[in-house]
Design an enzyme around this catalytic site. Structure first.
Site, short mmCIF file in Angstrom:
data_model
loop_
_atom_site.label_atom_id
_atom_site.label_comp_id
_atom_site.label_asym_id
_atom_site.label_seq_id
_atom_site.Cartn_x
_atom_site.Cartn_y
_atom_site.Cartn_z
N ARG A 1 28.20 44.92 29.96
CA ARG A 1 27.87 45.60 31.23
C ARG A 1 27.01 46.83 30.94
O ARG A 1 27.30 47.61 30.03
CB ARG A 1 29.14 46.09 31.93
CG ARG A 1 30.09 45.01 32.36
CD ARG A 1 31.16 45.59 33.27
NE ARG A 1 31.79 46.79 32.71
CZ ARG A 1 32.66 47.55 33.35
NH1 ARG A 1 32.99 47.27 34.59
NH2 ARG A 1 33.19 48.61 32.77
N ASP B 1 38.16 48.57 48.03
CA ASP B 1 38.13 49.33 46.78
C ASP B 1 36.65 49.63 46.47
O ASP B 1 35.86 48.71 46.24
CB ASP B 1 38.77 48.51 45.66
CG ASP B 1 38.89 49.31 44.37
OD1 ASP B 1 38.06 50.21 44.15
OD2 ASP B 1 39.80 49.02 43.57
N PHE C 1 39.13 43.86 39.10
CA PHE C 1 39.74 44.80 38.15
C PHE C 1 41.25 44.65 38.28
O PHE C 1 41.79 44.77 39.39
CB PHE C 1 39.29 46.21 38.50
CG PHE C 1 39.62 47.22 37.46
CD1 PHE C 1 38.75 47.49 36.42
CD2 PHE C 1 40.82 47.92 37.51
CE1 PHE C 1 39.06 48.43 35.45
CE2 PHE C 1 41.12 48.87 36.55
CZ PHE C 1 40.24 49.12 35.52
N TYR D 1 35.65 59.23 38.85
CA TYR D 1 35.23 59.48 37.46
C TYR D 1 34.15 58.52 37.00
O TYR D 1 33.65 58.66 35.89
CB TYR D 1 36.45 59.45 36.50
CG TYR D 1 37.25 58.17 36.54
CD1 TYR D 1 36.83 57.03 35.87
CD2 TYR D 1 38.45 58.10 37.24
CE1 TYR D 1 37.55 55.86 35.90
CE2 TYR D 1 39.19 56.93 37.29
CZ TYR D 1 38.74 55.83 36.61
OH TYR D 1 39.47 54.66 36.66
N LYS D 2 33.81 57.54 37.83
CA LYS D 2 32.74 56.61 37.45
C LYS D 2 31.40 57.17 37.95
O LYS D 2 30.91 58.14 37.38
CB LYS D 2 33.05 55.22 38.02
CG LYS D 2 34.27 54.59 37.34
CD LYS D 2 34.72 53.29 37.96
CE LYS D 2 35.92 52.73 37.19
NZ LYS D 2 36.69 51.75 37.96
C1 LIG Z 1 38.06 51.56 37.67
C2 LIG Z 1 38.79 50.78 38.69
C3 LIG Z 1 40.10 51.11 39.04
C4 LIG Z 1 40.81 52.24 38.34
O1 LIG Z 1 42.11 52.43 38.83
P1 LIG Z 1 42.87 53.78 38.48
O2 LIG Z 1 44.23 53.56 39.06
O3 LIG Z 1 42.15 54.89 39.16
O4 LIG Z 1 42.90 53.93 37.00
C5 LIG Z 1 40.72 50.38 40.04
N1 LIG Z 1 40.08 49.36 40.66
C6 LIG Z 1 38.81 49.00 40.35
C7 LIG Z 1 38.14 47.89 41.07
C8 LIG Z 1 38.15 49.70 39.33
O5 LIG Z 1 36.91 49.34 38.99
#
Ligand SMILES: *Cc1c(COP(=O)(O)O)cnc(C)c1O
Length: 409
Positions: free
Chosen positions: A368, A194, A125, A219-220
C-alpha cells in the site's frame, strides 16, 4: 519512466497546496507514502505539546479549566467542516473500536422492532468486525458478515445496523456514501460509516449524504500523532436517543455533580467516556488548525493526480515483474495505490523502506502506498517511483535482510 522529472516539477509549480509542505517536519531523505497509516508531524505539533507540558507544570490541575476538559468538543468542531458535519455534531474521543461499540449500543438501544442483526464487512479493517462480534456476544445480538464484493441489498433483511468503511483500507475502493445511506435507511436499518481512510484523504460530506452516524481516526490522514483520539459523529437530530453503553462520567449530563446515577448529556458529549490525554489533544489541535485552511476540492484533485502519476511512472515495470495494480479507477478510489505481489510483496516494501521510500505491507501480498497531498510533492512521487524501478531492476529485494519480519508491519 513514462513521465519526465520536468513534468513532475511543472505540476509542483502549478500546485495550489504546495505551501503546506513546509508546515510538516519530515526527515531528510524520506519519501513518506504511509500517511494512510500514521500521518507526518506538523511543525506546530512540537510547540503545542511543549505548551501543554508547560501548562501542566505551571497551572497543574487548573489546566483542565483552561481548555483541556472541553477539548473533545472543541476539536470536534474544528474537524467538522473537513467531514461535512455541523457544529456540535462531532466529538473527538477514544478510538474507533470503542466508538463503534458505543454507537452499536446507542443505535440498537433505540430499536423497538426486535431487529437483532449487526452486519459488518468481510475484508474490512478487522477491528470493526471484532468489536461488532464482541458487542453481539455480550448483548445477545447476532453478528453477520457482508461477504467482500457482495451486494449489500441482499444482506439487509433483519439488520438493525451495519458498519461500513467509506474507503477500504486494502484496495482503496471508495463507496457511494449518499446512495448506500439512502438504501440502508429505506430498508429500516442504520449505518455507521467508518471514515478511517477518507477523513483528510478526500472531501467527505456527512450531512449532504444523509449520514446519521460515523467514526474515524485522526492519526492517519489528519496527522494527529501516534495514539491521537478518534472522532464520533452523530447527526444533530439523532443525539437525544438514550444511553450509549460505555456510560462514563465524562458523558454524564453533569460530570462534576458526582451523582450516583448516570444520566447522559443531552448532546454529542454523551459519547465521551472518561479522562483523556491533554498532551495528544494539543498535537491534534495543532494539525486541525491547519486543516481549517485546506481547500478540499484542491486536495482531491492533487490526490488523484499524484496516484495517477505514480501509476503512470510504474505501469510498464509492473507488467514486466508480474505485479498486479488493483487500484480502483479514479472516481472510485481513496488516496492510495494498491499493488499485489504475493511472492515478493513483503520484501519489496522492505527494500523500498531501506531506500527511504516508506509504504506498508498487508497480508497477503498487498503493498500500500498512501498519497497525502499536504506534504508530498509531485517530485517526491516521481522520485519514489524511480526508487521502485531501480530496486526492482537491480533485484535488491531478494537480499535475505528484506525477508525478516518484525511485530508491526
Ligand atoms: C485504522 C483503522 C481503525 C483503527 O481503529 P482504532 O480503534 O482507532 O485503533 C479502525 N477501522 C479502520 C477501517 C481503520 O482503517
Amino acid at each position: 519512466m513514462g513521465v519526465s522529472l520536468d513534468h513532475a516539477r511543472e505540476l509542483d509549480r502549478q500546485d495550489p497546496l504546495a505551501g503546506f509542505k513546509p508546515h510538516f517536519a519530515l526527515p531528510e531523505g524520506v519519501l513518506y507514502l504511509d500517511g494512510n497509516s500514521l500521518g507526518a508531524q506538523p511543525v506546530s505539533a512540537r510547540e503545542a505539546v511543549a505548551g501543554t507540558l508547560d501548562q501542566w507544570r505551571d497551572e497543574l490541575i487548573k489546566g483542565w479549566n483552561q481548555g483541556w476538559f472541553d477539548a473533545p468538543e472543541r476539536l470536534g468542531n474544528l474537524l467538522a467542516p473537513v467531514i461535512g458535519a455541523g457544529q456540535g455534531e462531532v466529538v473527538v474521543t477514544d478510538n474507533i473500536t470503542l466508538n463503534i461499540f458505543k454507537l452499536l449500543g446507542y443505535i440498537t438501544g433505540q430499536r423497538t422492532d426486535g431487529r437483532r442483526v449487526v452486519l459488518s464487512e468481510g475484508g474490512n479493517f478487522p477491528t470493526d468486525g471484532y468489536i461488532a462480534q464482541g458487542f453481539c456476544r455480550f448483548g445477545d445480538f447476532e453478528h453477520r458478515f457482508l461477504p467482500e464484493g457482495a451486494e449489500l441489498a441482499d444482506h439487509l433483511d433483519g439488520v438493525a445496523v451495519v458498519v461500513l468503511s467509506q474507503v477500504n483500507y486494502r484496495t482503496g475502493r471508495l463507496r457511494d456514501m449518499a446512495a448506500i445511506t439512502r438504501q440502508v435507511h429505506e430498508r429500516g436499518a442504520e449505518v455507521i460509516w467508518d471514515l478511517a481512510h477518507s477523513a483528510g484523504a478526500l472531501p467527505v460530506d456527512l450531512n449532504a449524504c444523509g449520514a446519521r452516524y460515523a467514526v474515524g481516526c485522526t492519526y492517519k490522514y489528519l496527522n494527529g500523532g501516534p495514539g491521537a483520539p478518534a472522532f464520533l459523529y452523530a447527526h444533530r437530530d439523532h443525539q437525544g436517543g438514550g444511553w450509549q453503553p460505555l456510560s462514563g462520567w465524562h458523558g454524564h449530563a453533569a460530570p462534576f455533580a458526582f451523582e450516583d446515577d448516570y444520566a447522559p448529556a443531552g448532546d454529542i458529549t454523551r459519547f465521551r467516556t472518561g479522562t483523556h490525554s491533554a498532551l495528544i489533544y494539543s498535537a491534534l489541535e495543532a494539525s486541525l488548525t491547519m486543516w481549517a485552511d485546506v481547500d478540499m476540492a484542491a486536495l482531491r484533485e492533487k490526490s488523484l493526480a499524484m496516484t495517477e502519476l505514480f501509476r503512470d511512472c510504474l505501469a510498464d515495470l509492473l507488467l514486466v515483474h508480474g505485479i498486479e495494480d488493483i487500484t480502483p479507477a479514479a472516481g472510485e478510489r481513496g488516496s492510495q495505490v494498491s499493488l499485489v505481489d504475493t511472492e515478493n510483496g513483503f520484501a519489496i516494501v522492505q527494500a523500498l523502506i531501506a531506500r527511504g521510500v516508506i509504504g506498508d505491507y498487508r497480508e497477503p501480498g498487498l503493498m500500500r502506498f498512501g498519497f497525502t497531498p499536504l506534504y508530498l510533492s509531485f517530485e517526491d512521487v516521481w522520485q519514489a517511483a524511480r526508487h521502485f524501478r531501480e530496486m526492482l531492476e537491480s533485484g535488491e529485494y531478494r537480499e535475505p535482510r528484506f525477508h525478516v519480519r518484525s511485530a508491526v508491519t
